[in-house]
Design a protein around this motif. Sequence first.
Motif, short mmCIF file in Angstrom:
data_model
loop_
_atom_site.label_atom_id
_atom_site.label_comp_id
_atom_site.label_asym_id
_atom_site.label_seq_id
_atom_site.Cartn_x
_atom_site.Cartn_y
_atom_site.Cartn_z
N ILE A 189 17.87 46.45 -11.94
CA ILE A 189 17.79 45.45 -13.00
C ILE A 189 17.45 44.02 -12.32
N VAL A 190 18.24 43.64 -11.34
CA VAL A 190 17.90 42.44 -10.53
C VAL A 190 16.38 42.34 -10.15
N GLU A 191 15.94 43.19 -9.59
CA GLU A 191 14.55 43.05 -9.17
C GLU A 191 13.43 43.16 -10.39
N ARG A 192 13.83 43.97 -11.33
CA ARG A 192 12.89 44.04 -12.45
C ARG A 192 12.76 42.70 -13.27
N LEU A 193 13.99 42.22 -13.49
CA LEU A 193 14.23 41.08 -14.18
C LEU A 193 13.77 39.86 -13.01
N ASP A 194 13.35 40.04 -12.19
CA ASP A 194 13.08 38.76 -11.05
C ASP A 194 14.31 37.68 -11.13
N MET A 195 15.56 38.32 -10.95
CA MET A 195 16.58 37.51 -11.30
C MET A 195 16.94 36.70 -9.86
N HIS A 196 17.00 35.21 -9.99
CA HIS A 196 16.95 34.59 -8.77
C HIS A 196 18.64 34.17 -8.22
N ASP A 197 18.78 34.67 -6.84
CA ASP A 197 20.22 33.98 -6.71
C ASP A 197 21.20 34.82 -7.58
N ALA A 198 21.13 36.05 -7.85
CA ALA A 198 22.01 36.33 -8.86
C ALA A 198 23.18 36.88 -8.55
N HIS A 199 24.17 36.52 -9.35
CA HIS A 199 25.56 36.99 -9.27
C HIS A 199 26.01 38.05 -10.17
N GLN A 200 26.51 39.27 -9.64
CA GLN A 200 26.96 40.21 -10.25
C GLN A 200 28.37 40.31 -10.58
N VAL A 201 28.76 40.51 -11.87
CA VAL A 201 30.11 40.61 -12.20
C VAL A 201 30.15 41.90 -12.82
N VAL A 202 31.00 42.96 -11.88
CA VAL A 202 31.19 44.35 -12.16
C VAL A 202 32.53 44.52 -12.52
N ARG A 203 32.92 44.94 -13.70
CA ARG A 203 34.38 45.12 -13.93
C ARG A 203 34.65 46.20 -14.65
N GLY A 204 35.83 46.98 -14.46
CA GLY A 204 36.48 47.92 -15.30
C GLY A 204 35.71 48.97 -15.90
N PHE A 205 35.43 50.00 -15.15
CA PHE A 205 34.67 51.39 -15.38
C PHE A 205 35.87 52.25 -15.95
N ASP A 206 36.98 51.97 -15.38
CA ASP A 206 38.29 53.01 -15.82
C ASP A 206 38.76 52.68 -17.12
N ARG A 207 38.82 53.57 -17.84
CA ARG A 207 39.44 53.52 -19.20
C ARG A 207 40.58 54.32 -19.20
N PRO A 208 41.87 54.28 -18.67
CA PRO A 208 42.66 55.02 -18.57
C PRO A 208 43.57 55.59 -19.76
N ASN A 209 43.14 54.83 -20.86
CA ASN A 209 43.71 55.39 -22.36
C ASN A 209 42.86 56.24 -22.95
N LEU A 210 41.85 56.71 -22.34
CA LEU A 210 40.88 57.81 -22.82
C LEU A 210 41.23 59.24 -22.27
N HIS A 211 41.82 60.30 -22.99
CA HIS A 211 41.98 61.63 -22.37
C HIS A 211 40.50 62.26 -22.47
N LEU A 212 40.15 62.66 -21.04
CA LEU A 212 38.94 63.29 -21.06
C LEU A 212 39.22 64.65 -20.84
N ALA A 213 38.21 65.51 -21.58
CA ALA A 213 38.12 66.93 -21.33
C ALA A 213 36.73 67.47 -21.69
N ALA A 214 36.43 68.74 -21.24
CA ALA A 214 35.38 69.29 -21.43
C ALA A 214 35.73 70.91 -21.42
N GLU A 215 34.89 71.43 -22.40
CA GLU A 215 35.32 73.00 -22.72
C GLU A 215 33.91 73.69 -22.77
#
Length: 541
Positions: A189-215
């Motif tokens: 994304i940074v490369e394709r958008l030619d972002m200058h001096d890019a600062h990345q804010v990456v937060r919170g992939f965990d959603r602990p309130n979601l019960h996950l299941a597969a069957e």
Amino acid sequence: MPATRTRDIRATARSEFGWEDLRPEQVEAIASLLDGHDTLAVMPTGAGKSAIYQVAGMLLEGPTVVLSPLLALQHDQIAGLAERSASGAVAVNSTLSAAQTEQAWERVASGDAEFLFLTPEQLARDDVLRRLSGLSPRLLVVDEAHCVSGWGHDFRPDYLRIADVRGQFGDVGVLALTATAAPPVRSEIVERLDMHDAHQVVRGFDRPNLHLAAEQFADDDVKREALLDWVARAGTPSIVYVGTRKDTDWYAARLAERGLHALAYHAGMRRTDRERCHEAFQEDTADVVVATSAFGMGIDKADVRAVAHAHIPESVDAYYQEIGRAGRDGEPASVRLFYRTEDLGLRRFFGTARFDEDTVRTVYKVVRGEPDRVAGLVRRTGLNRRRVTAAVGLLEDAGVVEVDDQRVVRAVESAPAPAEALAAAREKAETRQVMARSRLEMVRGYAETTDCRRRYLLGYFGEDLERPCGNCDTCEASIAPDIEAGEDDAFTPAGRVRHPEFGEGVVMQQGGGRVTVLFEEAGYRTLDVETALEHRLLEPC
């Protein structure tokens, strides 16, 4: 960060939008933009990514241009701004009359509207670019920014032109927003958008309130009945994602027989029907929406209690984005994947894009003879803009054409013969297909894992979860291994490695004696850690 900067940001959020507080990551991203940094914000669905550009836009002089892929999403964002703030917002798109379009441009030019919403496709229009250049925007927002990445799950060629036109807007900052981006996708994304001096804010992939299941199921009829029973018990409102338009009607009808007000939704419906479905879900007059992946992007609904998938999704990225529409209010919610091994064949069929040899050859021959912009290529070839844009993107990735600052497409200086250019483009297309198939295998890994499902998901996005989460089906069945600290630290997460056969790649996750690497040419591969170490199959780059 200076305290005065933080106070200004929070004061603007209160006075302009009525928000009493902002999350730390929102403040960080806004401050980054105000300090002149291009910024990439990767935050989960419902985490308030739109607040970043709205507050920043009010603190920067000049209009804010928001590139957003769906008209329904633009409509919701404009309506939300109108509700919360006196700052105006308009959209320019193909649904407007000439008079409405002119009025929208005039509102932005006069300062009556602070925010202008466009689809990326609008950037192919010379009249739109002339208007934008005259407005001197200070902030360019790229929503759903993962669409610019060939390593992501929803690549769209129109996004490739964003960096090419950016230079025409003068001193404009770029804010890229997405809910789903693994480390390699962020880099692209940074490369394709030619972002200058890019600062990345990456937060919170965990959603602990979601019960996950597969069957997993062997019989399709049994799977369908199990899904219907689960949705009927799981609580409403809920969303059911299916793989075909036909199934939207089938599941909606069967759920209605169980007493639920269920609506079908897919991209082939009339726009007015899709809008009615969207409104019914937002206003709680529909219990369930059964939809293809066309439904849900940008939905601002916090109380979705359940999300079911009747077919395996195309990637972990897409799955995470779709289940992220559940439980945004922080209350418990359930998500479940209903899976048959045979479903992989259907997904592979839909996910295999045919290499459009005739279009690529035609576009290259025209460009090789005389450089032109995409609009000119559309006129000269007689092909539609989407096919031409896709062909240009493929040829550019293959290194046989380049696009200059004026958006003129030209063959590279040592222009190869058409046959050679076509072979290079075909090779690049085949690499994309390898990537798509490997992403699907990662979803299969999620469906079939005996490890903690949350740990699997978080590892895919570069986050560690040392202990099983206790809120997924594998944890509840006591089959998720409890990995001791240091047991699986042979490879550095997000570190670059080289394999003698697959080439260079990025370490995505490791656990249970396995390590998954995303290779640039071979896609995702999962290797046994002990074997990789013993035979030196993964060497640091």
